[in-house]
Write a protein that holds these residues in place. Structure first.
Motif, short mmCIF file in Angstrom:
data_model
loop_
_atom_site.label_atom_id
_atom_site.label_comp_id
_atom_site.label_asym_id
_atom_site.label_seq_id
_atom_site.Cartn_x
_atom_site.Cartn_y
_atom_site.Cartn_z
N LEU A 164 8.01 -2.01 -8.68
CA LEU A 164 8.35 -1.49 -7.37
C LEU A 164 8.99 -0.12 -7.37
CD1 LEU A 164 9.83 -4.79 -5.86
CD2 LEU A 164 7.51 -3.90 -5.61
N TYR A 165 9.49 0.34 -8.52
CA TYR A 165 10.23 1.60 -8.56
C TYR A 165 9.43 2.66 -9.31
CZ TYR A 165 14.20 -1.08 -6.85
OH TYR A 165 15.02 -1.87 -6.09
N ASP A 166 9.46 3.87 -8.80
CA ASP A 166 8.75 4.99 -9.42
C ASP A 166 9.65 6.22 -9.39
OD1 ASP A 166 6.82 6.60 -10.52
OD2 ASP A 166 5.71 6.88 -8.64
N PRO A 167 10.10 6.69 -10.58
CA PRO A 167 9.78 6.13 -11.90
C PRO A 167 10.54 4.84 -12.14
CG PRO A 167 11.36 7.90 -12.13
CD PRO A 167 10.98 7.88 -10.68
N ASN A 168 9.91 3.94 -12.91
CA ASN A 168 10.57 2.67 -13.18
C ASN A 168 11.46 2.79 -14.41
OD1 ASN A 168 9.29 1.40 -15.71
ND2 ASN A 168 7.49 2.04 -14.54
N PRO A 169 12.49 1.97 -14.50
CA PRO A 169 13.45 2.11 -15.60
C PRO A 169 12.89 1.73 -16.97
CG PRO A 169 13.93 0.17 -14.29
CD PRO A 169 12.87 0.92 -13.56
N ILE A 180 9.82 -4.68 -1.76
CA ILE A 180 8.40 -5.04 -1.77
C ILE A 180 7.71 -4.46 -0.53
CG2 ILE A 180 6.80 -6.98 -1.52
CD1 ILE A 180 8.75 -8.62 -3.26
N ASP A 181 8.31 -4.63 0.63
CA ASP A 181 7.72 -4.11 1.86
C ASP A 181 7.63 -2.59 1.82
OD1 ASP A 181 7.45 -6.67 2.83
OD2 ASP A 181 9.31 -6.62 4.00
N HIS A 182 8.66 -1.94 1.32
CA HIS A 182 8.65 -0.48 1.22
C HIS A 182 7.55 -0.02 0.25
CE1 HIS A 182 9.92 3.43 -0.52
NE2 HIS A 182 10.26 3.70 0.73
N TYR A 183 7.42 -0.71 -0.86
CA TYR A 183 6.39 -0.36 -1.84
C TYR A 183 4.99 -0.47 -1.23
CZ TYR A 183 3.27 -0.93 -5.85
OH TYR A 183 2.23 -0.81 -6.73
N ASN A 184 4.73 -1.57 -0.54
CA ASN A 184 3.40 -1.76 0.04
C ASN A 184 3.13 -0.78 1.16
OD1 ASN A 184 2.61 -3.81 -1.69
ND2 ASN A 184 3.34 -5.45 -0.35
N MET A 185 4.14 -0.47 1.95
CA MET A 185 3.97 0.50 3.02
C MET A 185 3.69 1.89 2.45
SD MET A 185 6.59 1.50 6.12
CE MET A 185 7.83 2.12 4.97
N THR A 186 4.43 2.26 1.42
CA THR A 186 4.25 3.59 0.80
C THR A 186 2.87 3.75 0.19
OG1 THR A 186 6.62 3.72 0.34
CG2 THR A 186 5.16 5.17 -0.93
N PHE A 246 -0.73 -0.71 0.83
CA PHE A 246 -1.22 -2.00 0.37
C PHE A 246 -0.83 -3.09 1.37
CE2 PHE A 246 -0.66 -0.55 -4.30
CZ PHE A 246 -1.96 -0.05 -4.34
N THR A 247 -1.59 -4.17 1.36
CA THR A 247 -1.19 -5.38 2.05
C THR A 247 -1.07 -6.50 1.02
OG1 THR A 247 -3.47 -6.09 2.47
CG2 THR A 247 -2.40 -4.69 4.14
N ARG A 248 -0.32 -7.51 1.36
CA ARG A 248 -0.11 -8.61 0.40
C ARG A 248 -1.41 -9.39 0.17
NH1 ARG A 248 5.81 -11.21 2.09
NH2 ARG A 248 6.95 -9.22 2.15
N ALA A 249 -1.99 -9.92 1.24
CA ALA A 249 -3.16 -10.77 1.08
C ALA A 249 -4.41 -9.97 0.76
CB ALA A 249 -3.38 -11.60 2.33
N GLY A 250 -4.57 -8.80 1.38
CA GLY A 250 -5.80 -8.04 1.20
C GLY A 250 -5.88 -7.29 -0.11
N ASP A 251 -4.78 -6.64 -0.50
CA ASP A 251 -4.77 -5.81 -1.70
C ASP A 251 -3.97 -6.41 -2.85
OD1 ASP A 251 -6.18 -3.63 -0.43
OD2 ASP A 251 -4.32 -3.24 0.67
N GLY A 252 -3.24 -7.45 -2.58
CA GLY A 252 -2.37 -8.00 -3.62
C GLY A 252 -1.22 -7.08 -3.94
N GLY A 253 -0.76 -6.31 -2.95
CA GLY A 253 0.29 -5.35 -3.20
C GLY A 253 1.55 -6.00 -3.73
#
Length: 298
Positions: A34-39, A115-121, A124-131
């Motif tokens: 979820l984080y970019d850059p990730n740790p 999670i919601d912020h990641y998919n919005m950015t 992606f969608t959860r069901a459609g893209d598997g975000g």
């Protein structure tokens, strides 16, 4: 303590053990997905270590009650080769899967805004893209098909359960003694993930994948969770169950008979609560993934 109360404690113990493992494991998956850059961008070993430490902590917390199988593949192998009661196999596995659901729910409670912020950015969608699906469940990586992943899960879980049987063998004079076995099993999980995690996210435990996948299905991931791309959902269940039986069998029939002081006439199966001066038994693992195909990321 009555037998009924002891049995209830064993099931609660298995539930809590998997819950602990998923809280640590899926949380580190969230950190890298979820984080970019990730740790962990240049330190994938850290991801593997966190999963391994989750296993170690679960053993220390629950091993005295149930022996900490924490993995249906381990429970099945123990029933086949070490005298674990067959009537307890399904209840243990059910408790383990419910622990996976509970652990995923706790991780979701912590990370759902991210999670919601990641998919919005990333649109992606959860069901459609598997975000952000890789926070919770596994999927094949680069160039790996579902059937190849089935083979991979057999091999990796075989290695895992072979190692667990060796580490907990009462006749193995080179096995770690008492509580140090929990750390070695955790390192075994970490080593498997560090060496092979990119292949298909390193489930090696049906409860580790099926529990969080079930939670994710009801939390909005829908078809991304079940049946999943390539109809993958069954692979992290069937592959580990087959692999665990094979790996344990290899140890039981190729090395155990040659261990010091082994006497088949005196050998007795281990009970779910260990009475030998060896480590409790457990296993799990994963590797985070993301995007439409839940592709592993470094």
């Amino acid at each position: 303590m009555s037998e009924r109360k002891r049995y209830l404690g064993e099931l609660i113990s298995e539930f809590i053990a998997v819950t602990i493992i998923i809280i640590f494991g899926d949380s580190v998956a969230a950190m890298i997905v979820l984080y970019d850059p990730n740790p962990y961008q240049n330190a994938y070993w850290g991801v593997a270590i966190v999963w391994g430490l989750g296993v170690t902590i679960a053993i220390y917390a629950t091993g005295a009650v149930s022996g900490t199988h924490a993995n249906p593949a381990v429970t099945l192998a123990l029933a086949l080769y070490r005298g674990f009661s067959w009537k307890k196999v399904l209840p243990y596995c059910t408790a383990q899967v419910l622990g996976g659901i509970a652990g995923a729910a706790i991780v979701y409670l912590n990370f759902h805004p991210v999670i919601d912020h990641y998919n919005m950015t990333h649109h992606f969608t959860r069901a459609g893209d598997g975000g952000a699906a890789g926070v919770f469940f596994t999927h094949p990586g680069l160039a790996v098909t579902a059937m190849h992943s089935f083979v991979v899960q057999i091999v990796l879980t075989g290695v895992l359960v072979f190692g667990i049987f060796a580490i907990t063998c009462q006749y193995n004079t080179q096995a770690p003694q008492a509580n140090s076995g929990a750390l070695i099993i955790g390192l075994l999980v970490a080593a498997i993930g560090a060496s092979s995690g990119y292949l298909d996210a390193w489930a090696i435990n049906p409860a580790r994948d099926f529990g969080p996948r079930t939670f994710a299905f009801f939390a909005g991931w829908g078809a991304s969770a079940f049946p999943a791309p390539q109809h993958y959902w069954w692979v992290p269940i069937a592959g580990p169950l087959v692999g665990g039986v094979i790996g344990a069998g290899i140890y039981q029939f190729t090395l155990r008979p040659f261990m010091p002081n082994y006497n088949p006439e005196q050998a007795k199966p281990l009970t779910p609560v260990l009475t030998e001066p060896v480590a409790p038994r457990t296993a799990t693992g994963s590797y985070p993934a993301t995007g439409p195909q839940a592709t592993p990321v470094p």
